[in-house]
Design an enzyme around this catalytic site. Structure first.
Site, PDB file in Angstrom:
ATOM      1  N   THR A 109      24.561 -38.100  33.211  1.00 21.30           N
ATOM      2  CA  THR A 109      25.683 -38.029  32.389  1.00 21.30           C
ATOM      3  C   THR A 109      24.727 -37.420  31.204  1.00 21.30           C
TER       4      THR A 109
ATOM      5  N   ALA B 296      21.214 -47.930  33.740  1.00 19.84           N
ATOM      6  CA  ALA B 296      21.839 -47.074  33.538  1.00 19.84           C
ATOM      7  C   ALA B 296      23.390 -48.007  32.951  1.00 19.84           C
TER       8      ALA B 296
ATOM      9  N   THR C  33      20.572 -55.624  25.507  1.00 16.25           N
ATOM     10  CA  THR C  33      20.196 -55.483  23.980  1.00 16.25           C
ATOM     11  C   THR C  33      20.710 -57.047  23.088  1.00 16.25           C
ATOM     12  N   ASP C  34      19.963 -56.835  22.661  1.00 19.43           N
ATOM     13  CA  ASP C  34      19.780 -57.379  21.042  1.00 19.43           C
ATOM     14  C   ASP C  34      21.447 -57.732  20.303  1.00 19.43           C
ATOM     15  N   GLU C  35      22.500 -56.329  20.455  1.00 19.54           N
ATOM     16  CA  GLU C  35      23.655 -56.797  20.339  1.00 19.54           C
ATOM     17  C   GLU C  35      24.600 -57.718  20.762  1.00 19.54           C
TER      18      GLU C  35
ATOM     19  N   TYR D 249      30.813 -51.222  23.053  1.00 19.98           N
ATOM     20  CA  TYR D 249      29.247 -50.915  23.684  1.00 19.98           C
ATOM     21  C   TYR D 249      28.378 -52.823  23.983  1.00 19.98           C
ATOM     22  N   SER D 250      28.595 -53.411  22.272  1.00 14.47           N
ATOM     23  CA  SER D 250      27.867 -55.064  23.162  1.00 14.47           C
ATOM     24  C   SER D 250      28.541 -55.230  23.891  1.00 14.47           C
ATOM     25  N   ALA D 251      30.264 -55.353  23.463  1.00 21.04           N
ATOM     26  CA  ALA D 251      30.655 -56.371  24.044  1.00 21.04           C
ATOM     27  C   ALA D 251      30.637 -55.743  25.661  1.00 21.04           C
TER      28      ALA D 251
ATOM     29  N   LYS E 166      28.270 -54.473  27.351  1.00 24.47           N
ATOM     30  CA  LYS E 166      27.003 -55.008  27.842  1.00 24.47           C
ATOM     31  C   LYS E 166      27.041 -56.652  27.646  1.00 24.47           C
TER      32      LYS E 166
ATOM     33  N   ASN F 130      14.233 -49.460  20.746  1.00 24.10           N
ATOM     34  CA  ASN F 130      13.813 -48.653  21.044  1.00 24.10           C
ATOM     35  C   ASN F 130      14.089 -46.950  19.927  1.00 24.10           C
TER      36      ASN F 130
ATOM     37  N   LYS G 233      21.143 -40.378  18.069  1.00 23.04           N
ATOM     38  CA  LYS G 233      20.922 -41.470  18.167  1.00 23.04           C
ATOM     39  C   LYS G 233      19.952 -41.279  17.074  1.00 23.04           C
TER      40      LYS G 233
ATOM     41  N   ARG H 155      29.894 -46.657   9.831  1.00 23.74           N
ATOM     42  CA  ARG H 155      30.308 -46.692  11.095  1.00 23.74           C
ATOM     43  C   ARG H 155      31.585 -47.802  10.694  1.00 23.74           C
TER      44      ARG H 155
HETATM   45  P1  NAD Z   1      20.334 -43.356  27.561  1.00 21.27           P
HETATM   46  O1  NAD Z   1      21.826 -43.621  27.094  1.00 21.27           O
HETATM   47  O2  NAD Z   1      19.109 -42.500  27.404  1.00 21.27           O
HETATM   48  O3  NAD Z   1      19.825 -43.474  29.658  1.00 21.27           O
HETATM   49  C1  NAD Z   1      21.095 -44.058  29.961  1.00 21.27           C
HETATM   50  C2  NAD Z   1      20.880 -43.395  31.504  1.00 21.27           C
HETATM   51  O4  NAD Z   1      21.813 -43.715  32.594  1.00 21.27           O
HETATM   52  C3  NAD Z   1      21.496 -41.521  31.646  1.00 21.27           C
HETATM   53  O5  NAD Z   1      20.179 -41.049  32.343  1.00 21.27           O
HETATM   54  C4  NAD Z   1      22.982 -41.849  32.365  1.00 21.27           C
HETATM   55  O6  NAD Z   1      22.750 -40.468  33.287  1.00 21.27           O
HETATM   56  C5  NAD Z   1      22.818 -42.895  33.312  1.00 21.27           C
HETATM   57  N1  NAD Z   1      24.125 -43.449  33.422  1.00 21.27           N
HETATM   58  C6  NAD Z   1      25.061 -43.571  32.641  1.00 21.27           C
HETATM   59  N2  NAD Z   1      25.999 -43.533  33.484  1.00 21.27           N
HETATM   60  C7  NAD Z   1      25.565 -43.619  35.068  1.00 21.27           C
HETATM   61  C8  NAD Z   1      26.438 -44.470  35.606  1.00 21.27           C
HETATM   62  N3  NAD Z   1      27.313 -44.660  36.088  1.00 21.27           N
HETATM   63  N4  NAD Z   1      25.623 -44.517  36.786  1.00 21.27           N
HETATM   64  C9  NAD Z   1      24.599 -43.735  36.912  1.00 21.27           C
HETATM   65  N5  NAD Z   1      23.415 -43.322  36.036  1.00 21.27           N
HETATM   66  C10 NAD Z   1      24.513 -43.295  34.680  1.00 21.27           C
HETATM   67  O7  NAD Z   1      20.268 -44.660  27.662  1.00 21.27           O
HETATM   68  P2  NAD Z   1      18.680 -45.436  27.010  1.00 21.27           P
HETATM   69  O8  NAD Z   1      18.232 -45.752  25.156  1.00 21.27           O
HETATM   70  O9  NAD Z   1      17.786 -45.244  27.669  1.00 21.27           O
HETATM   71  O10 NAD Z   1      18.854 -47.405  27.657  1.00 21.27           O
HETATM   72  C11 NAD Z   1      18.921 -47.679  28.989  1.00 21.27           C
HETATM   73  C12 NAD Z   1      19.257 -48.930  29.009  1.00 21.27           C
HETATM   74  O11 NAD Z   1      18.465 -50.315  27.830  1.00 21.27           O
HETATM   75  C13 NAD Z   1      20.683 -49.501  28.430  1.00 21.27           C
HETATM   76  O12 NAD Z   1      21.169 -50.256  29.270  1.00 21.27           O
HETATM   77  C14 NAD Z   1      21.008 -50.029  27.026  1.00 21.27           C
HETATM   78  O13 NAD Z   1      21.924 -50.878  26.925  1.00 21.27           O
HETATM   79  C15 NAD Z   1      19.554 -50.951  27.576  1.00 21.27           C
HETATM   80  N6  NAD Z   1      18.630 -50.931  25.875  1.00 21.27           N
HETATM   81  C16 NAD Z   1      18.462 -49.687  25.122  1.00 21.27           C
HETATM   82  C17 NAD Z   1      18.129 -49.619  23.454  1.00 21.27           C
HETATM   83  C18 NAD Z   1      17.787 -48.391  22.963  1.00 21.27           C
HETATM   84  O14 NAD Z   1      17.815 -48.604  21.967  1.00 21.27           O
HETATM   85  N7  NAD Z   1      17.849 -47.230  23.340  1.00 21.27           N
HETATM   86  C19 NAD Z   1      17.526 -51.282  23.478  1.00 21.27           C
HETATM   87  C20 NAD Z   1      18.086 -52.653  24.373  1.00 21.27           C
HETATM   88  C21 NAD Z   1      18.729 -52.027  25.769  1.00 21.27           C
HETATM   89  O1  DAU Z   2      19.430 -52.705  18.684  1.00 27.01           O
HETATM   90  C1  DAU Z   2      20.234 -52.069  20.542  1.00 27.01           C
HETATM   91  C2  DAU Z   2      20.801 -51.323  20.204  1.00 27.01           C
HETATM   92  O2  DAU Z   2      20.026 -50.103  19.540  1.00 27.01           O
HETATM   93  C3  DAU Z   2      20.927 -50.543  21.841  1.00 27.01           C
HETATM   94  O3  DAU Z   2      21.726 -51.453  22.799  1.00 27.01           O
HETATM   95  C4  DAU Z   2      21.901 -49.490  21.780  1.00 27.01           C
HETATM   96  O4  DAU Z   2      21.795 -48.906  22.922  1.00 27.01           O
HETATM   97  C5  DAU Z   2      21.337 -48.471  20.508  1.00 27.01           C
HETATM   98  O5  DAU Z   2      21.993 -46.450  20.778  1.00 27.01           O
HETATM   99  C6  DAU Z   2      20.873 -48.664  19.668  1.00 27.01           C
HETATM  100  O6  DAU Z   2      21.759 -48.855  18.892  1.00 27.01           O
HETATM  101  P1  DAU Z   2      22.269 -48.903  17.206  1.00 27.01           P
HETATM  102  O7  DAU Z   2      23.435 -48.725  16.718  1.00 27.01           O
HETATM  103  O8  DAU Z   2      21.110 -49.339  16.625  1.00 27.01           O
HETATM  104  O9  DAU Z   2      21.854 -46.731  17.000  1.00 27.01           O
HETATM  105  P2  DAU Z   2      21.655 -45.911  17.101  1.00 27.01           P
HETATM  106  O10 DAU Z   2      20.016 -45.094  16.523  1.00 27.01           O
HETATM  107  O11 DAU Z   2      23.274 -45.029  16.898  1.00 27.01           O
HETATM  108  O12 DAU Z   2      21.547 -46.310  15.253  1.00 27.01           O
HETATM  109  C7  DAU Z   2      20.221 -47.280  14.375  1.00 27.01           C
HETATM  110  C8  DAU Z   2      21.603 -47.135  12.731  1.00 27.01           C
HETATM  111  O13 DAU Z   2      21.411 -45.951  12.245  1.00 27.01           O
HETATM  112  C9  DAU Z   2      22.476 -48.229  12.766  1.00 27.01           C
HETATM  113  O14 DAU Z   2      22.435 -49.073  11.490  1.00 27.01           O
HETATM  114  C10 DAU Z   2      23.107 -46.784  12.327  1.00 27.01           C
HETATM  115  C11 DAU Z   2      22.342 -46.214  11.637  1.00 27.01           C
HETATM  116  N1  DAU Z   2      23.362 -44.677  11.424  1.00 27.01           N
HETATM  117  C12 DAU Z   2      22.757 -44.146  12.816  1.00 27.01           C
HETATM  118  C13 DAU Z   2      23.682 -42.590  13.352  1.00 27.01           C
HETATM  119  C14 DAU Z   2      23.416 -42.329  14.673  1.00 27.01           C
HETATM  120  C15 DAU Z   2      23.476 -43.901  10.447  1.00 27.01           C
HETATM  121  O15 DAU Z   2      23.176 -44.432   9.247  1.00 27.01           O
HETATM  122  N2  DAU Z   2      23.528 -42.045  10.607  1.00 27.01           N
HETATM  123  C16 DAU Z   2      23.746 -41.349  12.113  1.00 27.01           C
HETATM  124  O16 DAU Z   2      23.499 -40.730  11.726  1.00 27.01           O
END
Ligand code: NAD
Ligand code: DAU
Length: 359
Positions: free
Chosen positions: A38, A84, A136-138, A162-164, A166, A192, A201, A297
């Site tokens: 994607t 994914a 995720t912790d969400e 999203y969190s719903a 997950k 992360n 992000k 948000r």
């Molecule tokens: P990301 O959005 O960077 O990557 C998602 C990957 O999944 C991409 O490579 C995308 O191409 C692939 N993908 C999406 N839809 C797909 C589908 N239908 N079939 C196959 N592949 C598909 O996400 P991320 O930040 O690396 O998160 C990875 C996992 O970890 C997720 O499940 C997310 O909920 C979880 N997670 C993320 C965080 C965070 O802070 N980013 C924290 C806790 C948990």
């Molecule tokens: O807690 C784990 C989650 O962390 C993962 O499950 C999600 O996949 C990951 O995207 C992340 O979610 P958040 O919503 O916490 O992350 P994000 O980076 O989008 O936002 C972090 C915080 O910053 C949140 O309180 C919203 C705020 N924010 C975010 C953006 C993109 C801003 O204030 N400005 C911004 O432009």
């Protein structure tokens, strides 16, 4: 040699996990990366491993039952590590449907494929198989500003689409463990940051904008708290849970590194000023004046904070990277990967950014 099916391995955490696993196990494992590619999936993230004999890439959608079953039919999969997902909260608020499709239905397709491949005639499962669902912790909702932590026993209370989605996928995995004794673990991790994170992000968005002298959008009052973890520590946690975690258990992963968003932004600005050499034209652009408060948000969770007691006690995991070191490593990585950032922010990203921010 164990064969891992990693889904979403071309994304941020998935690609870091694949790098970590090859560094640790070298040629003792085979990784099959199944990814739809994607907007968030990027094979550039895996350039250095793509020619390995023990790495295979399959472009497929986890919702595509035939494609997923084919991978199980053609390979003796020992472990599934399921990353994914659609992962960005803001996108889920604008377009929830794809989140339900990928995160809920896609997880169901994978569970069914693994169950069909691993189940023995007597209804038990082949020894040593495991499905690790990365969550995720969400799913736990939002904490009060002045206290409390997310434990594995905290009731689910998701607020965003999203969190719903997950939470729903976690429930499906739980139901397979309870109903079929399907061999799985769930990990629920905090926010992360690190190399290869897509700049929708907070942290990569702020680094990228600051280096170009663009406004830094802060939602609401900027005092929402997230518990930040360096991505390699997450990868280590997943590997440890895979090896040592008790089947059917959930493990929270997070590192007692709570920070308000506005604090994060100030740390990034200070670190950029410190790391950029004098004379670098970008140094003049990095300024606190770029901070711009924007509309909050919708349904914005106030605070997340993980209690990592169980994962520490049972598998010996702890976060190894202090935030000050992790953020420097991350910024250094972005300095060294300007082309990567240019590539991912060209095209559709611009359209997304303009529609999302209007600043
Ligand atoms: P990301 O959005 O960077 O990557 C998602 C990957 O999944 C991409 O490579 C995308 O191409 C692939 N993908 C999406 N839809 C797909 C589908 N239908 N079939 C196959 N592949 C598909 O996400 P991320 O930040 O690396 O998160 C990875 C996992 O970890 C997720 O499940 C997310 O909920 C979880 N997670 C993320 C965080 C965070 O802070 N980013 C924290 C806790 C948990
Ligand atoms: O807690 C784990 C989650 O962390 C993962 O499950 C999600 O996949 C990951 O995207 C992340 O979610 P958040 O919503 O916490 O992350 P994000 O980076 O989008 O936002 C972090 C915080 O910053 C949140 O309180 C919203 C705020 N924010 C975010 C953006 C993109 C801003 O204030 N400005 C911004 O432009």
């Amino acid at each position: 040699m164990k064969t891992y099916l990693v889904t979403g391995g071309a994304g941020f955490i998935g690609s870091n996990f694949i790098h970590y696993m090859f560094q640790k196990y070298e040629n003792d494992i085979h990784i099959i990366n199944l990814d739809k590619l994607t907007y968030a999936g990027n094979l550039e993230n895996l350039k250095s491993v793509e020619n390995r004999k023990n790495y295979t890439f399959v472009r497929a959608d986890i919702c595509d039952r035939e494609a997923v079953n084919k991978v199980f039919a053609e390979n003796e999969i020992d472990r599934v590590v399921h990353f994914a997902a659609e992962s960005h909260v803001d996108r889920s608020i604008r377009d929830p449907e794809i989140f339900v499709k990928t995160n809920v239905l896609g997880t169901l397709v994978l569970l069914n494929a693994a169950k069909a491949a691993w189940e023995l005639p007597d209804g038990t499962f082949s020894e040593g198989k495991k499905f690790l669902h990365v969550s995720t912790d969400e799913v736990y909702g939002s904490l009060e500003e002045d206290g409390g932590y997310f434990y594995e026993t905290t009731p689910y209370d998701p607020h965003s689409p999203y969190s719903a989605s997950k939470a729903s996928s976690d429930m499906l995995v739980k139901s397979y463990m309870d109903t079929y004794r399907f061999p799985a673990n769930i990990t629920n991790c905090s926010n992360n940051y690190g190399p290869y994170q897509f700049p929708e992000k907070l942290i990569p968005l702020i680094i990228n904008n600051a280096l170009q002298g663009k406004k830094l959008p802060v939602y609401g009052d900027g005092k929402n708290v997230r518990d930040w973890l360096y991505v390699e520590d997450h990868a280590k946690g997943i590997d440890l849970v895979m090896e040592k975690g008790r089947l059917f258990e959930t493990y929270n992963i997070g590192g007692h590194n709570e920070k308000q968003n506005i604090e994060i932004i100030h740390i990034i600005l200070d670190t950029l000023r410190d790391m950029l050499p004098d004379g670098d034209p970008r140094k003049k652009l990095v300024s606190d004046d770029l901070i711009t408060y924007v509309e909050d948000r919708k349904g914005h969770d106030r605070r997340y904070a993980i209690a990592p007691d169980k994962i520490k006690k049972e598998v010996g995991w702890y976060p190894e990277t202090a935030f000050e070191d992790g953020i420097r490593k991350t910024i250094q990585w972005f300095f060294e990967h300007e082309e990567w950032m240019k590539n991912v922010t060209s095209g559709n990203y611009q359209k997304y950014y303009e529609e999302m921010y209007q600043i």
